[in-house]
Enzyme design. Sequence first.
Site, PDB file in Angstrom:
ATOM      1  N   LYS A 209     128.017 -43.978 -11.227  1.00  0.00           N
ATOM      2  CA  LYS A 209     127.741 -45.388 -11.499  1.00  0.00           C
ATOM      3  C   LYS A 209     127.981 -46.164 -10.215  1.00  0.00           C
ATOM      4  O   LYS A 209     129.093 -46.208  -9.695  1.00  0.00           O
ATOM      5  CB  LYS A 209     128.653 -45.898 -12.608  1.00  0.00           C
ATOM      6  CG  LYS A 209     128.455 -47.371 -12.911  1.00  0.00           C
ATOM      7  CD  LYS A 209     129.268 -47.811 -14.115  1.00  0.00           C
ATOM      8  CE  LYS A 209     129.098 -49.300 -14.365  1.00  0.00           C
ATOM      9  NZ  LYS A 209     129.896 -49.729 -15.532  1.00  0.00           N
ATOM     10  N   ARG A 219     126.071 -59.117 -17.020  1.00  0.00           N
ATOM     11  CA  ARG A 219     127.322 -59.895 -16.952  1.00  0.00           C
ATOM     12  C   ARG A 219     127.174 -61.215 -17.700  1.00  0.00           C
ATOM     13  O   ARG A 219     128.142 -61.721 -18.245  1.00  0.00           O
ATOM     14  CB  ARG A 219     127.753 -60.059 -15.498  1.00  0.00           C
ATOM     15  CG  ARG A 219     128.023 -58.667 -14.925  1.00  0.00           C
ATOM     16  CD  ARG A 219     128.930 -58.596 -13.754  1.00  0.00           C
ATOM     17  NE  ARG A 219     129.042 -57.186 -13.351  1.00  0.00           N
ATOM     18  CZ  ARG A 219     129.270 -56.768 -12.121  1.00  0.00           C
ATOM     19  NH1 ARG A 219     129.445 -57.653 -11.162  1.00  0.00           N
ATOM     20  NH2 ARG A 219     129.356 -55.485 -11.859  1.00  0.00           N
ATOM     21  N   ARG A 230     133.083 -54.738  -7.838  1.00  0.00           N
ATOM     22  CA  ARG A 230     133.737 -53.529  -8.338  1.00  0.00           C
ATOM     23  C   ARG A 230     133.684 -52.395  -7.297  1.00  0.00           C
ATOM     24  O   ARG A 230     133.662 -51.221  -7.646  1.00  0.00           O
ATOM     25  CB  ARG A 230     133.043 -53.052  -9.612  1.00  0.00           C
ATOM     26  CG  ARG A 230     132.902 -54.094 -10.704  1.00  0.00           C
ATOM     27  CD  ARG A 230     132.601 -53.422 -12.030  1.00  0.00           C
ATOM     28  NE  ARG A 230     132.133 -54.336 -13.059  1.00  0.00           N
ATOM     29  CZ  ARG A 230     132.900 -55.209 -13.709  1.00  0.00           C
ATOM     30  NH1 ARG A 230     134.182 -55.315 -13.411  1.00  0.00           N
ATOM     31  NH2 ARG A 230     132.389 -55.973 -14.647  1.00  0.00           N
ATOM     32  N   LYS A 261     123.470 -44.235 -12.959  1.00  0.00           N
ATOM     33  CA  LYS A 261     123.256 -45.644 -13.290  1.00  0.00           C
ATOM     34  C   LYS A 261     123.440 -46.499 -12.046  1.00  0.00           C
ATOM     35  O   LYS A 261     124.420 -46.283 -11.336  1.00  0.00           O
ATOM     36  CB  LYS A 261     124.287 -46.022 -14.348  1.00  0.00           C
ATOM     37  CG  LYS A 261     124.315 -47.474 -14.719  1.00  0.00           C
ATOM     38  CD  LYS A 261     125.463 -47.724 -15.653  1.00  0.00           C
ATOM     39  CE  LYS A 261     125.513 -49.200 -15.944  1.00  0.00           C
ATOM     40  NZ  LYS A 261     126.628 -49.548 -16.785  1.00  0.00           N
ATOM     41  N   SER A 287     120.255 -53.732 -16.938  1.00  0.00           N
ATOM     42  CA  SER A 287     119.791 -55.085 -17.254  1.00  0.00           C
ATOM     43  C   SER A 287     118.895 -55.682 -16.172  1.00  0.00           C
ATOM     44  O   SER A 287     117.905 -56.349 -16.472  1.00  0.00           O
ATOM     45  CB  SER A 287     121.000 -55.993 -17.495  1.00  0.00           C
ATOM     46  OG  SER A 287     121.864 -55.993 -16.371  1.00  0.00           O
ATOM     47  N   TYR A 326     116.780 -50.982 -22.672  1.00  0.00           N
ATOM     48  CA  TYR A 326     116.694 -52.112 -23.604  1.00  0.00           C
ATOM     49  C   TYR A 326     115.329 -52.140 -24.307  1.00  0.00           C
ATOM     50  O   TYR A 326     115.150 -52.865 -25.268  1.00  0.00           O
ATOM     51  CB  TYR A 326     116.977 -53.418 -22.857  1.00  0.00           C
ATOM     52  CG  TYR A 326     118.389 -53.438 -22.293  1.00  0.00           C
ATOM     53  CD1 TYR A 326     119.466 -53.725 -23.113  1.00  0.00           C
ATOM     54  CD2 TYR A 326     118.641 -53.099 -20.961  1.00  0.00           C
ATOM     55  CE1 TYR A 326     120.770 -53.702 -22.620  1.00  0.00           C
ATOM     56  CE2 TYR A 326     119.936 -53.075 -20.456  1.00  0.00           C
ATOM     57  CZ  TYR A 326     120.996 -53.367 -21.294  1.00  0.00           C
ATOM     58  OH  TYR A 326     122.278 -53.326 -20.809  1.00  0.00           O
TER      59      TYR A 326
HETATM   60  C1  PBG Z   1     130.846 -51.800 -17.855  1.00  0.00           C
HETATM   61  C2  PBG Z   1     129.359 -51.733 -17.890  1.00  0.00           C
HETATM   62  C3  PBG Z   1     128.460 -52.484 -17.128  1.00  0.00           C
HETATM   63  C4  PBG Z   1     127.187 -52.095 -17.549  1.00  0.00           C
HETATM   64  C5  PBG Z   1     127.342 -51.138 -18.546  1.00  0.00           C
HETATM   65  N1  PBG Z   1     128.697 -50.904 -18.721  1.00  0.00           N
HETATM   66  C6  PBG Z   1     128.677 -53.574 -16.156  1.00  0.00           C
HETATM   67  C7  PBG Z   1     129.358 -53.349 -14.876  1.00  0.00           C
HETATM   68  O1  PBG Z   1     129.747 -52.253 -14.508  1.00  0.00           O
HETATM   69  O2  PBG Z   1     129.534 -54.371 -14.199  1.00  0.00           O
HETATM   70  C8  PBG Z   1     125.899 -52.643 -17.017  1.00  0.00           C
HETATM   71  C9  PBG Z   1     124.707 -52.381 -17.867  1.00  0.00           C
HETATM   72  C10 PBG Z   1     123.517 -53.173 -17.481  1.00  0.00           C
HETATM   73  O3  PBG Z   1     123.466 -53.847 -16.441  1.00  0.00           O
HETATM   74  O4  PBG Z   1     122.548 -53.110 -18.252  1.00  0.00           O
HETATM   75  N2  PBG Z   1     131.378 -52.023 -19.147  1.00  0.00           N
END
Ligand code: PBG
Length: 340
Positions: A209, A219, A230, A261, A287, A326
């Site tokens: 990730k 967010r 992060r 991801k 997203s 989605y």
């Molecule tokens: C963390 C999490 C995130 C996403 C899925 N799980 C956000 C992040 O790491 O900031 C992002 C998923 C997306 O953007 O569709 N709980």
Amino acid sequence: MTPPPSPAPHSPGAFPRVRPRRLRSTPAMRRLAAQTTLAPAQLVLPLFVREGATEPLPIGSMPGQVQHSRDSLRAEVVRAAEAGLGGVMLFGVPVTRDATGSAACRADGILNQALADVVAEVGDAVVVQADLCLDEFTDHGHCGVLDAHGRVDNDATLEQYRAMALAQAEAGAHLLGLSGMMDGQVAAVRDALDGAGHHDVALLAYAAKYASAFYGPFRDAVESTLVGDRRTYQLDPANRREGVREALLDVAEGADVVMVKPAMSYLDVLADVAAASEVPVWAYQVSGEYAMVEAAAAHGWIDRRRAVEESVLSIRRAGADAVLTYWALELAGWLREDVR
Ligand code: PBG
């Protein structure tokens, strides 16, 4: 002995004998020649549920997506099961947050309540999955708890993940999505689950990730309070080899599935992980990937349906066995039309 020279595919003045276009000549021929397939069972639908919501609330940066109420979530998961989707992935949006994300670990926390609702509704007709991460539940918005210097404390976070995993398993989740990117999270959670007899709850490791700008719209969707980024726990977008390293570590720790991801900017990593992994490999079309296509389509700059289909197909082609997207429900509907 030297082998005879292979015939020239095209000698000057002659017509080509080798014609790749033959296999593209009709829809039926293309269907028969297609190497990569898409089916509803390979799609997982991410869903948001907001504490206290009495009706679905639109998410501005993700047109077409909503924060569900507990009731509208149940109804959507029934639709997902009827469409034959592989699964649903639930994210909770709580009303109150604290330093340790304690609502994530309580049975009356929104995500755990929603899991219990959904499992009561659909049983095991579809794989009910839960995001296992603290960021929606902490007041600072990080995926873990902080130490005295404000840094994300890896090992203290693992203790919270163990408690969160037990709460999700007790609520009936079939598969937990470990998305926090703490070192050792898969082993810690597996150990906690097994110690409590939850041997059958499967673990999806968000193994590779990346610290990505493409999570921006998400967010909004979870009303994130994060200030900063992060980058001390999610992967550096510059690193390809490290994606494979993380995936293999998670497999060794007991992950049942590993994930890459975001998807589209990381297809190289996805292909590498798919080649190296002995467990299924999934990818998350996040997203920002969704929002970009929706925005371009809304302007009439791109053919929405073709762009959606091509993007998910590309992710499968690069090596994903299943895709979190989605568009899962809509795409499943189109796939059914195509069969007719
Ligand atoms: C963390 C999490 C995130 C996403 C899925 N799980 C956000 C992040 O790491 O900031 C992002 C998923 C997306 O953007 O569709 N709980």
